[in-house]
Write an enzyme that holds these catalytic residues in place. Structure first.
Site, PDB file in Angstrom:
ATOM      1  N   SER A 153       0.842  -1.220   0.000  1.00 40.96           N
ATOM      2  CA  SER A 153       0.000   0.000   0.000  1.00 40.96           C
ATOM      3  C   SER A 153       0.863   1.250   0.000  1.00 40.96           C
ATOM      4  CB  SER A 153      -0.873   0.006   1.265  1.00 40.96           C
ATOM      5  OG  SER A 153      -1.538   1.247   1.401  1.00 40.96           O
ATOM      6  N   TYR A 166      -1.626  -1.290  10.210  1.00 41.76           N
ATOM      7  CA  TYR A 166      -1.754  -1.445   8.755  1.00 41.76           C
ATOM      8  C   TYR A 166      -0.457  -0.996   8.062  1.00 41.76           C
ATOM      9  CZ  TYR A 166      -3.832  -0.986   4.076  1.00 41.76           C
ATOM     10  OH  TYR A 166      -4.115  -1.103   2.735  1.00 41.76           O
TER      11      TYR A 166
HETATM   12  N1  LIG Z   1      -8.692  -0.063  -1.484  1.00 50.56           N
HETATM   13  C1  LIG Z   1      -7.598   0.622  -1.287  1.00 50.56           C
HETATM   14  O1  LIG Z   1      -7.633   1.856  -1.326  1.00 50.56           O
HETATM   15  C2  LIG Z   1      -6.279  -0.066  -1.081  1.00 50.56           C
HETATM   16  C3  LIG Z   1      -5.118   0.716  -1.150  1.00 50.56           C
HETATM   17  C4  LIG Z   1      -3.894   0.104  -0.936  1.00 50.56           C
HETATM   18  C5  LIG Z   1      -3.838  -1.237  -0.666  1.00 50.56           C
HETATM   19  N2  LIG Z   1      -4.981  -1.970  -0.593  1.00 50.56           N
HETATM   20  C6  LIG Z   1      -4.861  -3.391  -0.297  1.00 50.56           C
HETATM   21  O2  LIG Z   1      -5.477  -4.148  -1.299  1.00 50.56           O
HETATM   22  C7  LIG Z   1      -5.942  -5.377  -0.759  1.00 50.56           C
HETATM   23  C8  LIG Z   1      -7.384  -5.585  -1.137  1.00 50.56           C
HETATM   24  O3  LIG Z   1      -8.162  -4.545  -0.563  1.00 50.56           O
HETATM   25  P1  LIG Z   1      -9.561  -4.052  -1.154  1.00 50.56           P
HETATM   26  O4  LIG Z   1      -9.520  -2.599  -1.178  1.00 50.56           O
HETATM   27  O5  LIG Z   1      -9.896  -4.831  -2.366  1.00 50.56           O
HETATM   28  O6  LIG Z   1     -10.497  -4.454   0.088  1.00 50.56           O
HETATM   29  P2  LIG Z   1     -11.862  -5.277   0.177  1.00 50.56           P
HETATM   30  O7  LIG Z   1     -12.754  -4.957  -0.959  1.00 50.56           O
HETATM   31  O8  LIG Z   1     -12.354  -5.066   1.547  1.00 50.56           O
HETATM   32  O9  LIG Z   1     -11.381  -6.790  -0.030  1.00 50.56           O
HETATM   33  C9  LIG Z   1     -10.599  -7.433   0.936  1.00 50.56           C
HETATM   34  C10 LIG Z   1     -10.620  -8.924   0.650  1.00 50.56           C
HETATM   35  O10 LIG Z   1      -9.832  -9.596   1.638  1.00 50.56           O
HETATM   36  C11 LIG Z   1     -10.633 -10.631   2.241  1.00 50.56           C
HETATM   37  N3  LIG Z   1     -10.208 -10.870   3.607  1.00 50.56           N
HETATM   38  C12 LIG Z   1     -10.171  -9.987   4.637  1.00 50.56           C
HETATM   39  N4  LIG Z   1      -9.767 -10.603   5.756  1.00 50.56           N
HETATM   40  C13 LIG Z   1      -9.550 -11.915   5.442  1.00 50.56           C
HETATM   41  C14 LIG Z   1      -9.117 -13.058   6.171  1.00 50.56           C
HETATM   42  N5  LIG Z   1      -8.818 -13.000   7.469  1.00 50.56           N
HETATM   43  N6  LIG Z   1      -9.006 -14.234   5.504  1.00 50.56           N
HETATM   44  C15 LIG Z   1      -9.292 -14.315   4.196  1.00 50.56           C
HETATM   45  N7  LIG Z   1      -9.697 -13.276   3.444  1.00 50.56           N
HETATM   46  C16 LIG Z   1      -9.822 -12.078   4.070  1.00 50.56           C
HETATM   47  C17 LIG Z   1     -12.063 -10.091   2.121  1.00 50.56           C
HETATM   48  O11 LIG Z   1     -13.041 -11.114   2.167  1.00 50.56           O
HETATM   49  P3  LIG Z   1     -13.795 -11.584   3.514  1.00 50.56           P
HETATM   50  O12 LIG Z   1     -14.094 -10.361   4.317  1.00 50.56           O
HETATM   51  O13 LIG Z   1     -14.981 -12.296   2.965  1.00 50.56           O
HETATM   52  O14 LIG Z   1     -12.840 -12.511   4.182  1.00 50.56           O
HETATM   53  C18 LIG Z   1     -12.023  -9.498   0.727  1.00 50.56           C
HETATM   54  O15 LIG Z   1     -12.193 -10.488  -0.256  1.00 50.56           O
HETATM   55  C19 LIG Z   1      -5.712  -5.292   0.758  1.00 50.56           C
HETATM   56  O16 LIG Z   1      -4.537  -5.955   1.115  1.00 50.56           O
HETATM   57  C20 LIG Z   1      -5.565  -3.803   0.992  1.00 50.56           C
HETATM   58  O17 LIG Z   1      -4.805  -3.529   2.128  1.00 50.56           O
HETATM   59  C21 LIG Z   1      -6.203  -1.412  -0.797  1.00 50.56           C
END
Ligand SMILES: NC(=O)c1ccc[n+]([C@@H]2O[C@H](COP(=O)([O-])OP(=O)(O)OC[C@H]3O[C@@H](n4cnc5c(N)ncnc54)[C@H](OP(=O)(O)O)[C@@H]3O)[C@@H](O)[C@H]2O)c1
Length: 271
Positions: A153, A166
């Site tokens: 991130s 985080y």
């Molecule tokens: N969105 C942003 O702005 C952003 C920016 C930088 C980095 N990121 C990174 O990108 C990645 C994806 O984020 P996103 O924005 O797509 O978030 P999201 O839509 O909330 O998706 C997160 C995914 O991770 C799964 N997850 C969470 N906890 C889990 C666990 N303990 N075991 C298995 N699966 C788990 C969730 O499914 P369940 O809840 O069903 O388990 C979901 O499928 C993350 O690592 C996040 O830190 C996001």
């Protein structure tokens, strides 16, 4: 005479690959799974929510892709072992691992951050990435072939208040990326990371924005607009834009790259 269309038709660039993508029921993981399957990879999805996984899997198989899924909580060692075994049994050796699953955790200052939450946030991002890497590497080494991608991130390279676990987990993933890359480079395995900026369409991003807005006493729209002002392009990124960077790093198009972290943030971090 050969058709000019054939001269310019390219094979799918992940044909024959088997990709395990964590957190692939929604958001960035879902976008990566859809794109990798479109490019010929067999994709193994996992997350905790069955219905989201089933829906992503149906979308992929309706388009002719190879897909299966399993529910798993990747903070649990047994679940990590089970998904790697299951992916291997279904599609053969895992050749691509994408450590994507995660959540932001509490939005509080360091001195108020509950230790149990700190441990949990480290576990889902950093510990699970470490464990899954351990589980797939020996087979990748045996075949001298593999790509591991850690979704880190912008938080790993910036200084945003109220997200200590985080930021620590995401910065830790960059260290893990470099060390694993060093060990794996001469064994046919590449390890890289992506640092996305705000991917505003995802649940994680929207929940974080709403919480921050409440804390600083502005509307969600004002909070987001203020944040986007600090980005050169003045906008957030899409999950699809992150997925295209992931495709690059997991395909032979990036064959000379390992140990790197790429900022896909519209111009926010510069190292
Ligand atoms: N969105 C942003 O702005 C952003 C920016 C930088 C980095 N990121 C990174 O990108 C990645 C994806 O984020 P996103 O924005 O797509 O978030 P999201 O839509 O909330 O998706 C997160 C995914 O991770 C799964 N997850 C969470 N906890 C889990 C666990 N303990 N075991 C298995 N699966 C788990 C969730 O499914 P369940 O809840 O069903 O388990 C979901 O499928 C993350 O690592 C996040 O830190 C996001």
């Amino acid at each position: 005479m050969r058709s000019p269309v054939l001269l310019f038709s390219f094979p799918m660039i992940l044909q024959g690959q088997s990709a395990l993508i964590t957190g692939s029921g929604r958001g960035i993981g879902r976008a990566i799974a859809l794109l990798f399957a479109k490019q010929g990879a067999s994709v193994f999805l996992c997350a905790r929510s069955h219905d989201q996984l089933a829906s992503t899997a149906a979308e992929i198989s309706d388009r002719g892709g190879q897909v299966t899924f399993a529910t798993a909580d990747i903070t649990r060692e047994d679940d990590c072992r089970r998904i790697v075994d299951s992916a291997r049994e279904t599609f053969g050796p895992v050749t691509i691992l994408v450590n994507n699953a995660g959540h932001y955790g509490p939005v509080v200052p360091v001195e108020e951050y509950p230790l149990a939450d700190f441990d949990e946030v480290i576990a889902v991002h950093l510990r699970a990435a470490f464990l899954l890497t351990q589980l797939v590497l020996p087979e990748m080494y045996d075949h001298e072939h593999g790509a591991i991608l850690n979704i880190s991130s912008l938080s790993a390279k910036s200084a945003f208040s109220w997200g200590s676990a985080y930021a620590a987990a995401k910065a830790g993933m960059l260290g893990l990326t470099r060390v694993t890359a060093a060990e794996a480079a001469r064994k046919g395995v590449r390890v890289n990371a992506i640092c996305p900026g705000p991917v505003t369409e995802t649940i994680m991003s929207q929940e974080l924005g709403a919480t921050l807005a409440k804390k600083i006493g502005v509307s969600s729209e004002e909070q987001l607009a203020g944040f986007l002002q600090s980005i050169l392009q003045g906008r957030g990124q899409t999950a699809d834009e992150i997925a295209h960077a992931a495709l690059f790093l997991c395909s032979n198009a990036s064959s000379a790259m390992t140990g790197q972290s790429i900022n896909v943030d519209g111009g926010a971090a510069f190292f």
